[in-house]
Design a protein around this motif. Structure first.
Motif, PDB file in Angstrom:
ATOM      1  N   GLY A  94       0.833  -1.673   0.250  1.00 59.18           N
ATOM      2  CA  GLY A  94      -0.182   0.140  -0.033  1.00 59.18           C
ATOM      3  C   GLY A  94       0.856   1.113  -0.259  1.00 59.18           C
ATOM      4  N   ARG A  95      -0.137   2.393   0.554  1.00 53.61           N
ATOM      5  CA  ARG A  95       1.053   3.731  -0.231  1.00 53.61           C
ATOM      6  C   ARG A  95       0.545   4.208   1.868  1.00 53.61           C
ATOM      7  N   VAL A  96       1.482   5.053   1.544  1.00 53.20           N
ATOM      8  CA  VAL A  96       1.930   5.645   3.226  1.00 53.20           C
ATOM      9  C   VAL A  96       1.184   7.176   3.187  1.00 53.20           C
ATOM     10  N   TRP A  97       0.719   8.255   3.849  1.00 46.61           N
ATOM     11  CA  TRP A  97       0.322   9.365   3.229  1.00 46.61           C
ATOM     12  C   TRP A  97       0.080   9.903   4.233  1.00 46.61           C
ATOM     13  N   ASP A  98       1.165  11.251   4.500  1.00 46.18           N
ATOM     14  CA  ASP A  98       1.246  12.539   5.355  1.00 46.18           C
ATOM     15  C   ASP A  98      -0.061  12.832   6.102  1.00 46.18           C
ATOM     16  N   ALA A  99      -0.783  13.565   6.891  1.00 46.86           N
ATOM     17  CA  ALA A  99      -1.014  14.782   7.640  1.00 46.86           C
ATOM     18  C   ALA A  99      -1.741  15.726   6.379  1.00 46.86           C
ATOM     19  N   GLY A 100      -0.920  15.617   5.428  1.00 45.11           N
ATOM     20  CA  GLY A 100      -1.564  16.500   4.734  1.00 45.11           C
ATOM     21  C   GLY A 100      -1.669  16.195   3.232  1.00 45.11           C
ATOM     22  N   GLY A 101      -1.690  14.900   3.272  1.00 37.53           N
ATOM     23  CA  GLY A 101      -2.224  14.197   1.301  1.00 37.53           C
ATOM     24  C   GLY A 101      -1.517  14.278   1.249  1.00 37.53           C
ATOM     25  N   ARG A 102      -0.208  14.008   1.208  1.00 31.49           N
ATOM     26  CA  ARG A 102       1.226  13.586   0.552  1.00 31.49           C
ATOM     27  C   ARG A 102       1.562  12.103   0.747  1.00 31.49           C
ATOM     28  N   SER A 103       2.140  12.126  -0.294  1.00 36.03           N
ATOM     29  CA  SER A 103       2.404   9.949  -0.491  1.00 36.03           C
ATOM     30  C   SER A 103       3.796  10.434   0.323  1.00 36.03           C
ATOM     31  N   LEU A 104       4.179   9.171   1.065  1.00 35.70           N
ATOM     32  CA  LEU A 104       5.589   9.102   1.675  1.00 35.70           C
ATOM     33  C   LEU A 104       6.361   8.771   0.872  1.00 35.70           C
ATOM     34  N   GLY A 105       6.023   7.434  -0.235  1.00 35.53           N
ATOM     35  CA  GLY A 105       6.660   6.581  -0.859  1.00 35.53           C
ATOM     36  C   GLY A 105       6.036   5.852  -1.984  1.00 35.53           C
TER      37      GLY A 105
END
Length: 105
Positions: A94-105
């Motif tokens: 899957g994908r990990v998103w930060d609190a601002g909705g930006r993909s972290l990987g």
């Protein structure tokens, strides 16, 4: 349901080391299809064991949160024993998103 009772004793160990699998969720299920009908649930203790008391007699499926399951037969006044030899680790995609909705990987 009133009627004859027995118990189910579950032992969970790691396949690689044989050591106890601690804090693994285990449940009992009376369903026969893909959707469980939960009867009871608990977690393994420091020895990798969990015991369910006062279980209605008959066939029961034992489920483990690490994708293992088994069937056993509960008999009057007896303890049905099940052992799971579990693979360590789980693969997650899957994908990990930060609190601002930006993909972290």
């Amino acid at each position: 349901r009133n009627g004859p009772k027995g118990s189910v004793v579950v032992r969970a160990v790691w396949k690689s080391s044989g050591g106890p699998a601690v804090n693994v969720r285990v449940g009992l299920d009376r369903g026969s299809g893909p959707w469980p009908l939960p009867v009871a649930q608990s977690r393994t203790d420091a020895t990798g064991m969990v015991r369910f008391e006062n279980v209605d007699t008959g066939s029961v499926r034992v489920l483990c949160d690490l994708a293992a399951d088994a069937r056993t037969n509960v008999e009057l006044g007896a303890a049905a024993e099940v052992e799971f030899r579990l693979e360590a680790g789980t693969t997650v995609a899957g994908r990990v998103w930060d609190a601002g909705g930006r993909s972290l990987g």
